[in-house]
Design a protein around this motif. Sequence first.
Motif, PDB file in Angstrom:
ATOM      1  N   UNK A   5      51.441  30.244  44.552  1.00 23.71           N
ATOM      2  CA  UNK A   5      50.130  30.915  44.464  1.00 23.71           C
ATOM      3  C   UNK A   5      49.373  30.461  43.219  1.00 23.71           C
ATOM      4  N   UNK A   6      50.080  30.371  42.097  1.00 20.06           N
ATOM      5  CA  UNK A   6      49.429  29.961  40.849  1.00 20.06           C
ATOM      6  C   UNK A   6      48.918  28.524  40.916  1.00 20.06           C
ATOM      7  N   UNK A   7      49.550  27.693  41.741  1.00 15.25           N
ATOM      8  CA  UNK A   7      49.098  26.309  41.899  1.00 15.25           C
ATOM      9  C   UNK A   7      47.668  26.241  42.448  1.00 15.25           C
ATOM     10  N   UNK A   8      47.327  27.188  43.321  1.00 12.79           N
ATOM     11  CA  UNK A   8      46.019  27.124  43.997  1.00 12.79           C
ATOM     12  C   UNK A   8      45.079  28.255  43.579  1.00 12.79           C
ATOM     13  N   UNK A   9      45.538  29.122  42.672  1.00 19.13           N
ATOM     14  CA  UNK A   9      44.761  30.315  42.300  1.00 19.13           C
ATOM     15  C   UNK A   9      43.337  29.977  41.871  1.00 19.13           C
ATOM     16  N   UNK A  10      43.189  29.034  40.971  1.00 13.70           N
ATOM     17  CA  UNK A  10      41.868  28.736  40.427  1.00 13.70           C
ATOM     18  C   UNK A  10      40.960  28.070  41.440  1.00 13.70           C
ATOM     19  N   UNK A  11      41.533  27.267  42.320  1.00 16.18           N
ATOM     20  CA  UNK A  11      40.715  26.670  43.376  1.00 16.18           C
ATOM     21  C   UNK A  11      40.181  27.751  44.298  1.00 16.18           C
ATOM     22  N   UNK A  12      41.035  28.706  44.657  1.00 17.07           N
ATOM     23  CA  UNK A  12      40.597  29.816  45.509  1.00 17.07           C
ATOM     24  C   UNK A  12      39.455  30.580  44.833  1.00 17.07           C
ATOM     25  N   UNK A  13      39.584  30.877  43.543  1.00 17.48           N
ATOM     26  CA  UNK A  13      38.547  31.628  42.834  1.00 17.48           C
ATOM     27  C   UNK A  13      37.259  30.825  42.692  1.00 17.48           C
ATOM     28  N   UNK A  14      37.392  29.509  42.587  1.00 16.77           N
ATOM     29  CA  UNK A  14      36.209  28.646  42.491  1.00 16.77           C
ATOM     30  C   UNK A  14      35.355  28.698  43.747  1.00 16.77           C
ATOM     31  N   UNK A  15      35.980  29.063  44.869  1.00 17.44           N
ATOM     32  CA  UNK A  15      35.267  29.088  46.147  1.00 17.44           C
ATOM     33  C   UNK A  15      35.129  30.518  46.681  1.00 17.44           C
ATOM     34  N   UNK A  16      35.121  31.480  45.785  1.00 12.98           N
ATOM     35  CA  UNK A  16      35.047  32.891  46.174  1.00 12.98           C
ATOM     36  C   UNK A  16      33.791  33.548  45.604  1.00 12.98           C
ATOM     37  N   UNK A  17      33.127  34.350  46.437  1.00 14.07           N
ATOM     38  CA  UNK A  17      31.968  35.142  46.012  1.00 14.07           C
ATOM     39  C   UNK A  17      32.239  36.599  46.366  1.00 14.07           C
ATOM     40  N   UNK A  18      31.805  37.507  45.495  1.00 13.54           N
ATOM     41  CA  UNK A  18      31.883  38.938  45.770  1.00 13.54           C
ATOM     42  C   UNK A  18      30.605  39.360  46.492  1.00 13.54           C
ATOM     43  N   UNK A  19      30.759  39.943  47.679  1.00 10.80           N
ATOM     44  CA  UNK A  19      29.604  40.266  48.521  1.00 10.80           C
ATOM     45  C   UNK A  19      29.650  41.712  49.002  1.00 10.80           C
ATOM     46  N   UNK A  20      28.490  42.301  49.343  1.00  9.16           N
ATOM     47  CA  UNK A  20      28.469  43.681  49.852  1.00  9.16           C
ATOM     48  C   UNK A  20      29.348  43.840  51.082  1.00  9.16           C
ATOM     49  N   UNK A  21      30.030  44.964  51.148  1.00  4.68           N
ATOM     50  CA  UNK A  21      31.002  45.197  52.210  1.00  4.68           C
ATOM     51  C   UNK A  21      30.341  45.228  53.590  1.00  4.68           C
ATOM     52  N   UNK A  22      29.018  45.424  53.637  1.00  8.20           N
ATOM     53  CA  UNK A  22      28.338  45.492  54.937  1.00  8.20           C
ATOM     54  C   UNK A  22      28.433  44.170  55.714  1.00  8.20           C
TER      55      UNK A  22
END
Length: 776
Positions: free
Chosen positions: A717-734
């Motif tokens: 998991x730690x190997x890919x953690x930062x790549x995953x976060x680099x491609x993640x956005x926090x969005x409204x639950x709707x």
Amino acid sequence: MVFYSHKQPVPKRMIEHINEVMKIAESQVDGIDKIKRDAVKILSICHDFGKYTTYFQKYLDTKKKSPFTNHGFISAVFGAYVAFNILGEESILPLIIFSAILHHHGNIENVSKDLPKTIKISPSAFSMSLHKKNEIAKKQLEDIKSNRDLIGKDFEFIDYRTIFEKFLNNSDIEKILSKLKQIEFKMSKQQSSEYYFLHNTLYSSLISADKMSASNTVISGEKYALFRSLDEIRIRKFKGQTSEISNIRQNVFNSVINNIEKNGKKYDIFSITSPTGTGKTFAGYFAALKLNELLGGKRKIIYALPFTSIIDQSYQSIHELYNNYNDYERENSRYLIKHHHLADVIYNTSETDYEKDQAELLLNNWVSGSIITTFVQLLETLVSNKNRMLMKLNSMKDAIVILDEVQAVDIEYYKLVDYVLKLAVKNLGLKIILMTATKPLVLTEAKELLDDALAYFNMFNRTRIVPRMEKITAEEFVDEYVPIICGKSCLIVCNTINQSLKVFELLKEKGINAEYLSSNILPVHRRKRIEEIKERLENKQKVVLVSTQVVEAGVDLDFDLVIRDIGPLDSIIQCAGRCNRNGKNNMGDVYVTQMVNENNELYSYKIYGSTSVNITIELLSKYDFIEEKEYYNLINEYFNRVQGNKSFEKSERIIESIESLNFDGDYGIPINKFSLIGNNQGYIDVIFRIDNYIEEAYQKFLEALKEKDYKTKRNLVLEVKNTIKDYTISLPVKYYRKFTRDEHYENIISLPYSDCVSLYNETTGFNRQEEDYYMF
């Protein structure tokens, strides 16, 4: 029979684990009084007592859990019993030891949950949960007695055989719990912050040592740079610079170092108050180096900043100096690390090749001479019940802490921050250097290190704030400011994503070739865009950038003109730091507007509420313009006004919880509710699988989650953690229904490439609906 504490990653005997934990924990409390050293020894020896059951030993082989494999409660009871015998009946430490052991595999909870309701023992005094734990513990004790000779040999090896036998022969769990209840009752009548720090530092020593031993992590230890050697490198770096600003920076540096030499041993809290761009990063860091030298050396330097976006910048500046220092290339992590949730999980030394989970432990424990980190990591370690945060609490002992622009903390927490930092000075031996361009009302007794600080503010007059306080719509804003923007590089800072997208589209309709930046764009694209814009500005190209607060502080961009929608005055002045930053123009204008939505509501109220915004409007409305040399007095007036109007109830209630050890109770504001950044309620994290790079990392992530061995899983998991976060956005639950959930992991939400084509573009990010206000 051989008793093991762990079978993974390699089998480890109980006595081996106990000795390792004791050695590591005792090294963390070296030099403190004998009673605390005794408490640490008790914690180390007793914390896994319940693993001496055959129930737990079978679990290590089968991985099948039962109520009898839980070892926390019986271990905590044993720890309390030993503490009563060694430390005495009048000490409060048996209760703290009970609590620390009880929660050493999780977050700290209120100890009352595992104590009788009354001091007098009766069936009604025990909750159903406690009654069940008590019955399980009795059976675990009987199981331990069946192997007492074998187990006794381990305790004989650590000189605890007599007390072990005494516990088995005379243990009365109900009586021990009753005595603990008496201590709890006494402590509730004598509320004290000292109990809090005593509890959490002992807990920290246990969980840190326990995790290091369990993971077989070799602790290489910290390395500390010498002031003189690093300063010679600094002098060479800036040799030949003779501009006015470089001379000012050198004067600031000299004044700070001279004053720390004169006053370093006399005070605990210092400040460096100077304008943006006067070299506070180096002045503060070298002041800490000099202070470390004055105090005998081997004190960590913890440099805390408000945002992750500026940690890389500050880290890089210091890292470049260290690059020419002695053995730094081979031992860089022992000298300097950066630590925040997006930082790479890498720990480099010449002696050991660390696996990812071991590197993570060393980073989380701040095993380095200098740590560049965030306010979140610092303050949520000082005010916390969280296992993962409290691991590093003991590593802060005797540290020199640099706080850079602490006014970025929400004003409602000023009272709490002031309170807990002073407690940390008293209980952890901290020295604090407060650095700011807008002196807030925190640690006001600090000893100023910059002679005639106000004079430096008078030297700088690069910008002026131009208030335009009439309410305008986005359409009116664009009509009014397009003529002003033309021919200039310009930064436009909005308060919400919806607002920024609207302004960006309207500017495009007017023929303005603008750039866009906000948290609506993936971090990987955001970083790239900032670098591209920075390069274009340095090449004297005229860039128009529409952004939100993500660009407000620390992003090293320099525009001819800044336009900021109304917000708190300190945020406006932070924005002014992106205008005429290097003083190349005679004067840079910072326009302040009041933009409203279709309901005639200020966008700023959606983000900041009304109190600080209304005070800012009132202050600015008195001026046609305010020059930079007047910012210092203006911001002080602002902070005084806000403090007079802002409620500090939240701070006061958390302080009450600190003094009453209310970690997770259902009254007041318990310690576990403290968060500098909030929890973004109503939002979901979405992974955008927009290219092959993230798709490959995403598939590796899913494969890692299927791995049964925890250590292997964690490393993958730690190997890919930062790549995953680099491609993640926090969005409204709707938007939840728009996204794909993995069939095996419902809590992992992603957008496959086919959907990214229609729902995401690299220019403005996620295609959201107009009514989204709150993210920035």
